[in-house]
Design an enzyme around this catalytic site. Sequence first.
Site, PDB file in Angstrom:
ATOM      1  N   ASP A  53       0.840  -1.208   0.000  1.00  0.00           N
ATOM      2  CA  ASP A  53       0.000   0.000   0.000  1.00  0.00           C
ATOM      3  C   ASP A  53       0.877   1.260   0.000  1.00  0.00           C
ATOM      4  OD1 ASP A  53       0.859  -0.217   2.597  1.00  0.00           O
ATOM      5  OD2 ASP A  53      -1.132  -0.093   3.518  1.00  0.00           O
ATOM      6  N   SER A  54       2.218   1.056  -0.004  1.00  0.00           N
ATOM      7  CA  SER A  54       3.131   2.180  -0.254  1.00  0.00           C
ATOM      8  C   SER A  54       2.893   2.740  -1.650  1.00  0.00           C
ATOM      9  CB  SER A  54       4.590   1.740  -0.085  1.00  0.00           C
ATOM     10  OG  SER A  54       4.833   0.560  -0.825  1.00  0.00           O
ATOM     11  N   ASP A  92      -1.034  -6.046  -0.154  1.00  0.00           N
ATOM     12  CA  ASP A  92      -1.505  -5.417   1.086  1.00  0.00           C
ATOM     13  C   ASP A  92      -3.015  -5.204   1.033  1.00  0.00           C
ATOM     14  OD1 ASP A  92       0.532  -4.973   2.937  1.00  0.00           O
ATOM     15  OD2 ASP A  92       1.256  -3.192   1.881  1.00  0.00           O
ATOM     16  N   GLU A 124      -1.634  -5.518   8.526  1.00  0.00           N
ATOM     17  CA  GLU A 124      -0.854  -4.946   9.619  1.00  0.00           C
ATOM     18  C   GLU A 124      -1.522  -5.237  10.957  1.00  0.00           C
ATOM     19  OE1 GLU A 124      -0.136  -0.762   8.912  1.00  0.00           O
ATOM     20  OE2 GLU A 124       0.831  -1.156   6.987  1.00  0.00           O
ATOM     21  N   GLU A 191       8.994  -4.153  10.557  1.00  0.00           N
ATOM     22  CA  GLU A 191       9.448  -2.876  10.012  1.00  0.00           C
ATOM     23  C   GLU A 191      10.012  -1.979  11.105  1.00  0.00           C
ATOM     24  OE1 GLU A 191       6.678  -0.976   7.349  1.00  0.00           O
ATOM     25  OE2 GLU A 191       7.896   0.839   7.200  1.00  0.00           O
TER      26      GLU A 191
HETATM   27  O1  KIV Z   1       3.553  -1.117   1.654  1.00  0.00           O
HETATM   28  C1  KIV Z   1       4.736  -1.492   1.695  1.00  0.00           C
HETATM   29  O2  KIV Z   1       5.560  -1.198   0.811  1.00  0.00           O
HETATM   30  C2  KIV Z   1       5.153  -2.310   2.825  1.00  0.00           C
HETATM   31  C3  KIV Z   1       6.624  -2.565   2.985  1.00  0.00           C
HETATM   32  C4  KIV Z   1       7.309  -1.355   3.466  1.00  0.00           C
HETATM   33  C5  KIV Z   1       6.891  -3.728   3.851  1.00  0.00           C
HETATM   34  O3  KIV Z   1       4.353  -2.727   3.596  1.00  0.00           O
END
Ligand code: KIV
Length: 273
Positions: A53-54, A92, A124, A191
């Site tokens: 979700d980044s 995610d 998460e 993380e």
């Molecule tokens: O969303 C993401 O990129 C992540 C990584 C930082 C593990 O959850």
Amino acid sequence: MPNHKKQALKKVTTHQLQEMKKRGEKIAMLTAYDFSMAKIIDGAGIDVILVGDSASNVMAGNETTLPITLDQMIYHATSVVKAVARALVVVDIPFGYYQGSSGEALRSSIRIMKESGAHAVKIEGGSEVKDSVLRILSAGVPVMGHLGLTPQSIYKFGTYSVRAKEEVEANKLIEDAQLLQECGCFGVVLEKIPAELAKKVAEQLQIPVIGIGAGPDVDGQVLVMQDMLGINKEFKPRFLRRYADLHGVITGAIGKYIEDVKAKEFPNQQEKY
Ligand code: KIV
């Protein structure tokens, strides 16, 4: 043996990740959000691709991961899955699509798996999401956990600094990691936590522990692709190693293109019909 069967045998599975941990072989994981980059990193031999979700930050330009929607995550995941021949693709579940109830978590996971063709989901949290984890797993969907700095809770933490430095939070993290393993998660991302704590968790768990800013003594590493390729110049946490300066390469190439167009040097005689 027919070719497609040989190909199928080479695909990375959650079971293979467990085997890698047992043999002490480190797992390499990177994020991807689109077809073209996913094709490159899969072809380069990455083990796991995370449609993180980044994407909310690096693709959509949001300050946090909170605004991205389930539809947007499915769009990114569908593009990535089309490009991937070998890697395990984990997606995610975004903020707001699993916290309400375990039923909501299950529905979100089923949409991700059905519509994108991905292989697993990541959520998460620890004990707070136990029911959701169990419900998703009961439908046969592999789940990866994510503890430590959990960016969907940024407004609770107030900062992106290192988590679990104090004993109480460290103990809760260890308990949560154990719980996620007991529930049946196939792996956990840790993380931005102290390296000693991450080492302890990786030693205690049988499932792979993948770190980002969690030191070297875990079972694998994950980075956001745009960060490690140096596309995003502003983000400079201590844990980030830049493997390329794509910002420089792209800026140089575009500068040269602009120059050539302005100087009427592009296209030339060979570049026309
Ligand atoms: O969303 C993401 O990129 C992540 C990584 C930082 C593990 O959850």
